[in-house]
Design a protein around this motif. Structure first.
Motif, PDB file in Angstrom:
ATOM      1  N   ASN A 249      41.291  51.200  31.128  1.00 24.34           N
ATOM      2  CA  ASN A 249      41.116  49.618  30.950  1.00 24.34           C
ATOM      3  C   ASN A 249      41.828  49.181  32.313  1.00 24.34           C
ATOM      4  O   ASN A 249      43.211  49.249  32.455  1.00 24.34           O
ATOM      5  CB  ASN A 249      41.351  48.947  29.696  1.00 24.34           C
ATOM      6  CG  ASN A 249      40.868  49.613  28.351  1.00 24.34           C
ATOM      7  OD1 ASN A 249      39.739  49.220  28.225  1.00 24.34           O
ATOM      8  ND2 ASN A 249      41.676  50.733  27.777  1.00 24.34           N
ATOM      9  N   VAL A 250      41.055  48.316  33.028  1.00 21.20           N
ATOM     10  CA  VAL A 250      41.893  47.539  34.158  1.00 21.20           C
ATOM     11  C   VAL A 250      42.757  46.595  33.830  1.00 21.20           C
ATOM     12  O   VAL A 250      42.329  45.703  32.842  1.00 21.20           O
ATOM     13  CB  VAL A 250      41.009  47.214  35.170  1.00 21.20           C
ATOM     14  CG1 VAL A 250      41.522  46.458  36.331  1.00 21.20           C
ATOM     15  CG2 VAL A 250      40.118  48.167  35.789  1.00 21.20           C
ATOM     16  N   VAL A 251      44.108  46.456  34.362  1.00 17.48           N
ATOM     17  CA  VAL A 251      45.147  45.547  33.731  1.00 17.48           C
ATOM     18  C   VAL A 251      44.852  44.319  35.023  1.00 17.48           C
ATOM     19  O   VAL A 251      44.987  44.570  36.015  1.00 17.48           O
ATOM     20  CB  VAL A 251      46.462  46.058  33.949  1.00 17.48           C
ATOM     21  CG1 VAL A 251      47.396  45.074  33.478  1.00 17.48           C
ATOM     22  CG2 VAL A 251      46.469  47.203  33.035  1.00 17.48           C
TER      23      VAL A 251
ATOM     24  N   VAL B  32      39.725  42.602  29.050  1.00 18.21           N
ATOM     25  CA  VAL B  32      39.697  42.907  30.400  1.00 18.21           C
ATOM     26  C   VAL B  32      38.147  43.123  30.954  1.00 18.21           C
ATOM     27  O   VAL B  32      37.525  43.199  30.330  1.00 18.21           O
ATOM     28  CB  VAL B  32      40.464  44.152  30.879  1.00 18.21           C
ATOM     29  CG1 VAL B  32      42.294  43.762  30.263  1.00 18.21           C
ATOM     30  CG2 VAL B  32      40.143  45.326  30.345  1.00 18.21           C
ATOM     31  N   PRO B  33      37.912  42.891  32.494  1.00 21.48           N
ATOM     32  CA  PRO B  33      36.710  43.209  32.855  1.00 21.48           C
ATOM     33  C   PRO B  33      36.182  44.474  33.210  1.00 21.48           C
ATOM     34  O   PRO B  33      35.086  44.565  33.626  1.00 21.48           O
ATOM     35  CB  PRO B  33      36.595  42.119  33.869  1.00 21.48           C
ATOM     36  CG  PRO B  33      38.141  42.373  34.605  1.00 21.48           C
ATOM     37  CD  PRO B  33      38.817  42.595  33.353  1.00 21.48           C
ATOM     38  N   ILE B  34      37.096  45.291  33.177  1.00 20.27           N
ATOM     39  CA  ILE B  34      36.326  46.731  33.757  1.00 20.27           C
ATOM     40  C   ILE B  34      37.013  47.728  32.716  1.00 20.27           C
ATOM     41  O   ILE B  34      38.275  47.785  32.448  1.00 20.27           O
ATOM     42  CB  ILE B  34      36.820  46.823  35.248  1.00 20.27           C
ATOM     43  CG1 ILE B  34      36.305  45.859  36.061  1.00 20.27           C
ATOM     44  CG2 ILE B  34      36.442  48.455  35.563  1.00 20.27           C
ATOM     45  CD1 ILE B  34      36.831  46.057  37.673  1.00 20.27           C
TER      46      ILE B  34
ATOM     47  N   VAL C 102      31.528  46.872  33.858  1.00 19.52           N
ATOM     48  CA  VAL C 102      31.915  45.694  34.697  1.00 19.52           C
ATOM     49  C   VAL C 102      31.476  44.572  34.521  1.00 19.52           C
ATOM     50  O   VAL C 102      30.342  44.568  34.483  1.00 19.52           O
ATOM     51  CB  VAL C 102      31.688  46.210  36.158  1.00 19.52           C
ATOM     52  CG1 VAL C 102      32.469  45.252  37.067  1.00 19.52           C
ATOM     53  CG2 VAL C 102      32.148  47.758  36.803  1.00 19.52           C
ATOM     54  N   ASP C 103      32.387  43.524  34.280  1.00 21.44           N
ATOM     55  CA  ASP C 103      31.974  42.224  33.953  1.00 21.44           C
ATOM     56  C   ASP C 103      31.428  41.678  35.436  1.00 21.44           C
ATOM     57  O   ASP C 103      31.995  41.615  36.468  1.00 21.44           O
ATOM     58  CB  ASP C 103      33.040  41.346  33.675  1.00 21.44           C
ATOM     59  CG  ASP C 103      32.959  39.956  33.217  1.00 21.44           C
ATOM     60  OD1 ASP C 103      31.475  39.412  33.687  1.00 21.44           O
ATOM     61  OD2 ASP C 103      33.486  39.123  32.517  1.00 21.44           O
ATOM     62  N   PRO C 104      30.215  41.110  35.139  1.00 18.34           N
ATOM     63  CA  PRO C 104      29.745  40.621  36.709  1.00 18.34           C
ATOM     64  C   PRO C 104      30.476  39.508  37.184  1.00 18.34           C
ATOM     65  O   PRO C 104      30.311  39.238  38.456  1.00 18.34           O
ATOM     66  CB  PRO C 104      28.198  40.183  36.289  1.00 18.34           C
ATOM     67  CG  PRO C 104      28.082  40.302  34.689  1.00 18.34           C
ATOM     68  CD  PRO C 104      29.081  41.173  34.395  1.00 18.34           C
ATOM     69  N   ALA C 105      31.171  38.848  36.321  1.00 22.92           N
ATOM     70  CA  ALA C 105      31.883  37.659  37.023  1.00 22.92           C
ATOM     71  C   ALA C 105      32.990  38.047  37.661  1.00 22.92           C
ATOM     72  O   ALA C 105      33.472  37.212  38.627  1.00 22.92           O
ATOM     73  CB  ALA C 105      32.818  36.996  35.688  1.00 22.92           C
TER      74      ALA C 105
END
Length: 207
Positions: free
Chosen positions: A88-90, A133-135, A164-167
């Motif tokens: 999980n990307v911090v 988190v987004p990724i 991956v969150d497109p945002a």
């Protein structure tokens, strides 16, 4: 020419070696890994000895140092037993929760509950991912390599699914300003990206 401090790893105290390595190799990305134990309890822990090691197939590595008494950390035990973890990307909004997930929390207690983070399902593996988190990279265990006389474990995982969150994307690339990741320095210090520099180079590789 300045006079340098000189250190021989053979004779230098191991704590000083650690301080030199973690103070010089900076900033370091943080591998925030979620796993599950045999009882289904979700574990979440950060590791700053972390990087990409292969693209085809995609692989990442986590160095999961042993506890001071030589025993295996919960993450390593879970990965060995169940063969899975999620990276999980911090990001800046949850950096404090990331730090708190490194506390000595008992194996049968979940860091998700202790930190207030939200576990959500993965697609191909059992460990949950961090909703905040987004990724997320879902990984299966490829290999554990034990290094040195203390059998320092290097965990290599194959990425089998990505979220991956497109945002946080711009033009097909992850946008660093939108992502706002956190890096590890030495001691108890962490860092945001700060100013981002651009300068092109040509090495024949597609990017």
């Amino acid at each position: 020419m300045p006079d340098y401090l000189e250190y021989d790893p053979v004779t230098t105290d191991k704590r000083q070696i650690y301080r030199l390595l973690t103070g010089a190799v900076v900033p370091r990305p943080i591998g925030w890994a979620s796993t599950v134990n045999d009882d289904g309890v979700a574990n979440l822990a950060p590791f700053s000895f972390f990087t990409v090691v292969c693209v085809i197939p995609p692989m990442i590595s986590l160095t999961v140092a042993r506890n001071p008494d030589g025993s295996e950390k919960h993450t390593l035990k879970n990965v060995r037993r169940n063969g899975e973890f999620c990276f999980n990307v911090v990001t800046q909004p949850v950096w404090k929760e990331m730090v708190d997930s490194a506390n000595a929390i008992p194996e049968q207690d979940s860091e998700f509950e202790k930190t207030g983070l939200t576990p959500i399902p993965c697609v191909k593996i059992k460990p949950p991912r961090v909703k905040e988190v987004p990724i997320h990279f879902e990984c299966t265990l490829h290999q554990v390599i034990e290094l040195g006389p203390n059998r320092h474990p290097l965990v290599i995982g194959e990425v089998v699914y990505m979220h991956v969150d497109p945002a946080c994307m711009t033009g097909g690339y992850i946008d660093m300003k939108k992502l706002d990741p956190i890096g590890r320095l030495n001691g108890f210090q962490y860092v945001t990206l700060g100013e981002i520099f651009n300068r092109k180079f040509e090495d024949g590789q597609a990017r």
